[in-house]
Design a protein around this motif. Structure first.
Motif, PDB file in Angstrom:
ATOM      1  N   LYS A  66      21.446 193.297  46.626  1.00 20.81           N
ATOM      2  CA  LYS A  66      21.126 191.880  46.585  1.00 20.81           C
ATOM      3  C   LYS A  66      21.049 191.381  45.160  1.00 20.81           C
ATOM      4  O   LYS A  66      21.106 192.159  44.209  1.00 20.81           O
ATOM      5  N   THR A  67      20.902 190.094  45.048  1.00 22.27           N
ATOM      6  CA  THR A  67      20.651 189.451  43.769  1.00 22.27           C
ATOM      7  C   THR A  67      19.207 188.965  43.790  1.00 22.27           C
ATOM      8  O   THR A  67      18.806 188.271  44.723  1.00 22.27           O
ATOM      9  N   GLU A  68      18.427 189.369  42.792  1.00 23.19           N
ATOM     10  CA  GLU A  68      17.029 188.968  42.709  1.00 23.19           C
ATOM     11  C   GLU A  68      16.808 188.091  41.498  1.00 23.19           C
ATOM     12  O   GLU A  68      17.304 188.404  40.405  1.00 23.19           O
ATOM     13  N   PRO A  69      16.027 187.011  41.644  1.00 28.91           N
ATOM     14  CA  PRO A  69      15.628 186.242  40.465  1.00 28.91           C
ATOM     15  C   PRO A  69      14.488 186.967  39.745  1.00 28.91           C
ATOM     16  O   PRO A  69      13.525 187.418  40.371  1.00 28.91           O
ATOM     17  N   PHE A  70      14.626 187.115  38.436  1.00 34.09           N
ATOM     18  CA  PHE A  70      13.588 187.676  37.589  1.00 34.09           C
ATOM     19  C   PHE A  70      13.018 186.540  36.755  1.00 34.09           C
ATOM     20  O   PHE A  70      13.752 185.881  36.019  1.00 34.09           O
ATOM     21  N   TYR A  71      11.719 186.314  36.899  1.00 35.69           N
ATOM     22  CA  TYR A  71      11.010 185.258  36.188  1.00 35.69           C
ATOM     23  C   TYR A  71      10.253 185.852  35.005  1.00 35.69           C
ATOM     24  O   TYR A  71      10.086 187.070  34.917  1.00 35.69           O
ATOM     25  N   LEU A  72       9.753 184.985  34.133  1.00 31.16           N
ATOM     26  CA  LEU A  72       8.999 185.410  32.959  1.00 31.16           C
ATOM     27  C   LEU A  72       7.566 184.897  33.045  1.00 31.16           C
ATOM     28  O   LEU A  72       7.335 183.758  33.453  1.00 31.16           O
ATOM     29  N   ALA A  73       6.610 185.741  32.651  1.00 31.00           N
ATOM     30  CA  ALA A  73       5.214 185.338  32.476  1.00 31.00           C
ATOM     31  C   ALA A  73       4.747 185.911  31.142  1.00 31.00           C
ATOM     32  O   ALA A  73       4.964 187.087  30.863  1.00 31.00           O
ATOM     33  N   ARG A  74       4.151 185.059  30.333  1.00 30.48           N
ATOM     34  CA  ARG A  74       3.631 185.494  29.023  1.00 30.48           C
ATOM     35  C   ARG A  74       2.109 185.415  29.036  1.00 30.48           C
ATOM     36  O   ARG A  74       1.542 184.494  29.621  1.00 30.48           O
ATOM     37  N   PHE A  75       1.489 186.378  28.346  1.00 23.80           N
ATOM     38  CA  PHE A  75       0.037 186.421  28.277  1.00 23.80           C
ATOM     39  C   PHE A  75      -0.391 186.463  26.818  1.00 23.80           C
ATOM     40  O   PHE A  75       0.210 187.181  26.010  1.00 23.80           O
ATOM     41  N   ASP A  76      -1.414 185.686  26.470  1.00 16.94           N
ATOM     42  CA  ASP A  76      -1.858 185.535  25.080  1.00 16.94           C
ATOM     43  C   ASP A  76      -2.698 186.695  24.570  1.00 16.94           C
ATOM     44  O   ASP A  76      -3.035 186.730  23.396  1.00 16.94           O
ATOM     45  N   GLU A  77      -3.063 187.614  25.443  1.00 17.23           N
ATOM     46  CA  GLU A  77      -3.879 188.737  25.010  1.00 17.23           C
ATOM     47  C   GLU A  77      -3.058 190.030  25.031  1.00 17.23           C
ATOM     48  O   GLU A  77      -1.979 190.084  25.608  1.00 17.23           O
ATOM     49  N   ALA A  78      -3.611 191.049  24.383  1.00 20.45           N
ATOM     50  CA  ALA A  78      -2.974 192.366  24.400  1.00 20.45           C
ATOM     51  C   ALA A  78      -3.387 193.092  25.670  1.00 20.45           C
ATOM     52  O   ALA A  78      -4.569 193.164  25.988  1.00 20.45           O
ATOM     53  N   ARG A  79      -2.406 193.599  26.383  1.00 23.61           N
ATOM     54  CA  ARG A  79      -2.637 194.410  27.586  1.00 23.61           C
ATOM     55  C   ARG A  79      -3.691 193.813  28.528  1.00 23.61           C
ATOM     56  O   ARG A  79      -4.751 194.400  28.746  1.00 23.61           O
ATOM     57  N   PRO A  80      -3.418 192.654  29.101  1.00 22.85           N
ATOM     58  CA  PRO A  80      -4.387 192.083  30.049  1.00 22.85           C
ATOM     59  C   PRO A  80      -4.715 193.087  31.150  1.00 22.85           C
ATOM     60  O   PRO A  80      -3.879 193.906  31.539  1.00 22.85           O
TER      61      PRO A  80
END
Length: 151
Positions: free
Chosen positions: A94-108
């Protein structure tokens, strides 16, 4: 492809994944073990769409279920990734959408508190990886991360 994989049934169930990056650029990888194939799998959080759910909604829900991180962190915009892999004796094409999430801390902190029974049985942990491990899924994850972060 192993003998187990070559005889596997096939599934094209829609799914979505989330590439999570911490403040220092580390990527969150979930560590799973497939007892049928006898191998470890490292991949970004994500999973199948529920009926009536959009890929973005699924990505946000799956992120929260698998990691305890806020689904609201998932940005609208994705990279389409062709997938061909086996899991528990089922081949996924299949084809999967890969989204992005960014976090402002180190290793949440990650709290995989809402895993399904199958996921709990397979879950081996997680890592905020500085480098992608051998056998990461999808194999072209570094390229996917580059595409997501260059937007």
């Amino acid at each position: 492809m192993s003998a187990t994989e070559s005889t596997a049934t096939s599934s094209d169930r829609p799914a979505a994944r989330v590439v999570c990056l911490d403040r220092d650029g580390r990527v969150l990888l979930m560590h799973w073990y497939d007892p049928i194939a006898g191998r470890d799998v490292w991949e970004p959080p994500g999973g199948g769409l529920d009926p009536g759910e959009t890929p973005l909604e699924a990505a946000r829900r799956e992120l929260t279920e698998e990691t305890g991180l806020p689904g609201a962190a998932v940005l609208d915009g994705f990279v389409a990734v062709e997938r061909d892999f086996c899991w528990y004796g089922v081949r996924y094409l299949k084809t999967e959408p890969f989204y992005l999430a960014r976090f402002d801390e180190a290793r949440p902190d990650v709290d995989p508190g809402e895993l399904t029974d199958e996921e709990r049985a397979s879950f081996r942990g997680y890592e905020w990886a500085e480098e992608l491990p051998e056998g990461v899924q999808p194999p072209e994850l570094a390229k996917v991360i580059e595409q997501l972060t260059s937007r």
